[in-house]
Design a protein around this motif. Sequence first.
Motif, PDB file in Angstrom:
ATOM      1  N   LYS A   1       0.831  -1.204   0.000  1.00 53.51           N
ATOM      2  CA  LYS A   1       0.000   0.000   0.000  1.00 53.51           C
ATOM      3  C   LYS A   1       0.868   1.258   0.000  1.00 53.51           C
ATOM      4  N   LEU A   2       1.956   1.236   0.767  1.00 51.04           N
ATOM      5  CA  LEU A   2       2.853   2.384   0.811  1.00 51.04           C
ATOM      6  C   LEU A   2       3.529   2.608  -0.540  1.00 51.04           C
TER       7      LEU A   2
ATOM      8  N   SER B   1      -0.591   4.486   4.662  1.00 46.18           N
ATOM      9  CA  SER B   1      -0.883   3.573   3.556  1.00 46.18           C
ATOM     10  C   SER B   1      -2.379   3.403   3.314  1.00 46.18           C
TER      11      SER B   1
END
Length: 199
Positions: free
Chosen positions: A20-21, A108
């Motif tokens: 996600k990051l 995130s």
Amino acid sequence: KRIDHFKYFVGIVLLYICFKLIHNLVQQVKLKKNEESGLKSGKKSSANQSDFQLKAVRFSRYRIQFTYQHRDYHASILQLSGLSLVIGTIGGIYGIGGGSIMAPLLVSYFGLPVHIIAGAALFSTFITSITGVLSFQVLAYYFPTQLISPNWSLGISFGIGGMIGSYFGAKLQKKIPEIWIKLILIFCILFPTINYLVQ
């Protein structure tokens, strides 16, 4: 076996946060390139002090909304509270304040800016840490035969180093672009993730 399974579960969760990051970072780089290409002068505008201030902070019954660096952000208060409850429970079990888990998730999953959540994550770590220490101290009174009481000398040593590091980190934060902070965060998460999954 249960500990190994839990480590594997934590590794999967951390791996999800890393992805996600990375996705968030790629989107931010693309957005920044589009903004730079849209400038007619071709020169980057210098950041001033007002760019690092919260603006138009609004609280509704279930949401918080604010503007930071000319962008609007919002988050669900119920989701933040539920996430904090889970992280606080995990933090009490493993002896961590929770900010180390909360900050990556806020960046995130919720897409909040790093410069804004850093202070809030540190404050939440401070509150949950004090609550955890007091809880363990009270439990040590009721269970004197178990090693529950906090090791104060060790904790004070950690605290002194953490206080000094937090001060310098807060001073340096505004001078480091958010993209670089996210890169550092990704590498810091990726190391324990690989370690948990390999074990």
